[in-house]
Design a protein around this motif. Structure first.
Motif, PDB file in Angstrom:
ATOM      1  N   ARG A  22      54.846  48.729 -61.531  1.00  0.00           N
ATOM      2  CA  ARG A  22      54.085  47.680 -60.864  1.00  0.00           C
ATOM      3  C   ARG A  22      52.587  47.899 -61.054  1.00  0.00           C
ATOM      4  NH1 ARG A  22      56.073  43.920 -57.861  1.00  0.00           N
ATOM      5  NH2 ARG A  22      58.116  44.874 -57.719  1.00  0.00           N
ATOM      6  N   CYS A  24      50.037  48.969 -59.283  1.00  0.00           N
ATOM      7  CA  CYS A  24      49.188  48.310 -58.281  1.00  0.00           C
ATOM      8  C   CYS A  24      47.736  48.746 -58.427  1.00  0.00           C
ATOM      9  CB  CYS A  24      49.647  48.675 -56.868  1.00  0.00           C
ATOM     10  SG  CYS A  24      51.266  48.062 -56.423  1.00  0.00           S
ATOM     11  N   GLY A  32      49.564  49.886 -51.506  1.00  0.00           N
ATOM     12  CA  GLY A  32      50.228  49.214 -52.615  1.00  0.00           C
ATOM     13  C   GLY A  32      51.399  48.374 -52.130  1.00  0.00           C
ATOM     14  N   PHE A  33      52.069  47.734 -53.077  1.00  0.00           N
ATOM     15  CA  PHE A  33      53.202  46.855 -52.768  1.00  0.00           C
ATOM     16  C   PHE A  33      54.261  47.568 -51.915  1.00  0.00           C
ATOM     17  CE2 PHE A  33      57.391  45.181 -53.782  1.00  0.00           C
ATOM     18  CZ  PHE A  33      57.216  43.808 -53.780  1.00  0.00           C
ATOM     19  N   CYS A  34      54.411  48.872 -52.140  1.00  0.00           N
ATOM     20  CA  CYS A  34      55.464  49.626 -51.448  1.00  0.00           C
ATOM     21  C   CYS A  34      55.075  50.022 -50.031  1.00  0.00           C
ATOM     22  CB  CYS A  34      55.819  50.877 -52.247  1.00  0.00           C
ATOM     23  SG  CYS A  34      54.427  51.979 -52.518  1.00  0.00           S
ATOM     24  N   TYR A  35      53.902  49.715 -49.596  1.00  0.00           N
ATOM     25  CA  TYR A  35      53.355  50.008 -48.255  1.00  0.00           C
ATOM     26  C   TYR A  35      52.958  51.450 -48.027  1.00  0.00           C
ATOM     27  CZ  TYR A  35      56.034  45.797 -46.779  1.00  0.00           C
ATOM     28  OH  TYR A  35      56.597  44.556 -46.662  1.00  0.00           O
ATOM     29  N   ASN A  83      59.417  49.783 -53.741  1.00  0.00           N
ATOM     30  CA  ASN A  83      58.582  49.221 -54.812  1.00  0.00           C
ATOM     31  C   ASN A  83      59.213  48.011 -55.483  1.00  0.00           C
ATOM     32  OD1 ASN A  83      60.512  50.973 -55.873  1.00  0.00           O
ATOM     33  ND2 ASN A  83      59.272  51.542 -57.624  1.00  0.00           N
ATOM     34  N   GLY A  85      61.261  44.138 -54.637  1.00  0.00           N
ATOM     35  CA  GLY A  85      61.260  43.130 -53.583  1.00  0.00           C
ATOM     36  C   GLY A  85      62.561  42.347 -53.582  1.00  0.00           C
ATOM     37  N   LYS A  96      62.011  47.427 -46.012  1.00  0.00           N
ATOM     38  CA  LYS A  96      60.936  46.471 -45.741  1.00  0.00           C
ATOM     39  C   LYS A  96      60.079  46.890 -44.551  1.00  0.00           C
ATOM     40  CE  LYS A  96      62.364  44.255 -49.108  1.00  0.00           C
ATOM     41  NZ  LYS A  96      61.709  44.644 -50.366  1.00  0.00           N
ATOM     42  N   SER A 193      60.682  42.420 -60.072  1.00  0.00           N
ATOM     43  CA  SER A 193      60.409  43.519 -61.003  1.00  0.00           C
ATOM     44  C   SER A 193      60.940  43.095 -62.371  1.00  0.00           C
ATOM     45  CB  SER A 193      61.066  44.814 -60.508  1.00  0.00           C
ATOM     46  OG  SER A 193      62.477  44.689 -60.525  1.00  0.00           O
TER      47      SER A 193
END
Ligand code: SF4
Length: 352
Positions: A22, A24, A32-35, A83, A85, A96, A193
């Motif tokens: 990804r 980020c 990042g997207f994965c928190y 990572n 969705g 999530k 992804s």
């Protein structure tokens, strides 16, 4: 807080995370997207390091791994975030969640290993969410585990960069890799992804590591259960990974943002297994349904039942070391199972 590995600073001041494909670009005070990887004062930190959303002893068949220490329990845990969705996530309350929401426990690598030793299990699984995103914690636990004679297992979507994978997998003994579908459309539309990096990880595992791995394909009605797609996937596996990587077709249940699809019919899984076997894949299983035949390991040479299972239970075990009585070697990592492992629900285990 643990400073992350695998990042660089960009000219505009943002941080580029190079752990997963990804890539980020993360601004100040952003994650990042994965928190769970965050830019704090110009450095990237792994917020998942030392965190767990709860520990359980699972049957190793639940990972699923059918050719790695069958019949044993495995200490299992994850952190928060993911990572990918996936709209159909079967574990979304963890994947999530942000760490604050997930009521995580704090644990050192030594404490995790001690917990496994105390419960007399031979291995630890990094699972429930994708362990790639807490790779620093994976490395430290799996290193200590190896020193103590325990095995380490990744349960993952295989979405990791070439820059990071050799370090994350350095002390890993086995993995189950989700191959979620076999079209870029599926990966792009339903997982946010891409397919190619996952195929690349599978080829790397096969060609450049000693990690034992098996593949899982969660079949979703109308999305990735087309027989032609299954055939193409099996042909790719055969051509690129050989005929001896166990393949698991598992049933989907409606969850998260995909509640409009029905559960996967058992017949879909049986049909997929038939396709895989007819193409030449030697070890193919079905999961999340009752199907004793589809969960049994047969000798590809003489057809004898080697390990008979029902759901996650072992009913019969006829291997001698890693051989069928007819002499055929069975790929994997086998040792005679012992009946030591109680089945426990997640978070029933106390760390101390
Ligand atoms: S690991 Fe997380 S922060 Fe890093 S690139 Fe992947 S999703 Fe983004």
């Amino acid at each position: 807080m643990k400073e992350a590995l695998w990042w660089e600073t960009q000219e505009d001041g943002r941080i580029l995370c190079t752990l997963c494909p990804r890539y980020c670009k993360i601004g100040a005070d952003q994650a990042g997207f994965c928190y769970i990887r965050k830019n704090i004062n110009g450095k990237l930190y792994s917020l998942g390091y030392g965190k767990s959303t709860g520990f359980a002893i699972d049957p190793i068949e639940k990972k699923p791994l059918n050719h790695f220490l069958p019949g044993t329990g495995i200490l299992s845990f994850g952190t928060a975030g993911c990572n990918l969705g996936c709209r159909f996530c079967q574990n979304w309350s963890i994947s999530k969640a942000k760490l604050d929401d997930a009521q995580s426990l704090t644990a050192t690598p030594e404490e995790v290993v001690q917990l496994a030793l105390r419960h007399n299990v031979p291995s630890i699984a990094f699972t429930y969410n994708d362990p790639v995103i807490w790779g620093e914690f994976v490395i430290d636990i799996s290193r200590v585990a190896r020193e103590c004679g325990l095995k380490s297992v990744m349960v993952t979507a295989g979405y990791i960069t070439p820059e990071a994978r050799s370090e994350v997998y350095r002390y890993i003994d086995a993995a189950n890799v989700d191959l979620k579908g076999f079209t870029e459309r599926f990966y792009h539309k339903l997982t946010f992804s891409h397919l190619d990096p996952v195929l690349d990880t599978l080829k790397w595992l096969k060609n450049e590591t000693d990690v034992w791995f098996e593949i899982t394909n969660l079949m979703i009605p109308g999305e990735n259960d087309d027989q032609e797609e299954t055939k193409q996937m099996c042909e790719w596996i055969l051509e690129n990974l050989g005929d001896s990587i166990p393949l698991h077709f598992t049933a989907f249940h409606p969850d998260f943002k995909m509640t409009d699809k029905p559960k996967t019919p058992a017949s879909t899984l049986t049909g997929a297994r038939r396709i895989a076997l007819s193409i030449g894949i030697k070890y193919c299983y079905v999961g999340n349904v009752f199907d004793d035949e589809g969960q049994t390991t047969y000798c590809p040479a003489c057809g004898r039942i080697l390990i008979r299972r029902s759901w996650h239970d072992l009913l019969e075990y006829n291997l001698s070391a890693d051989h069928c009585p007819c002499g055929q070697q069975i790929p994997g990592y086998f040792r005679m199972p012992r009946k030591t492992t109680p089945r426990r629900g997640r978070s029933m285990l106390q760390l101390h």
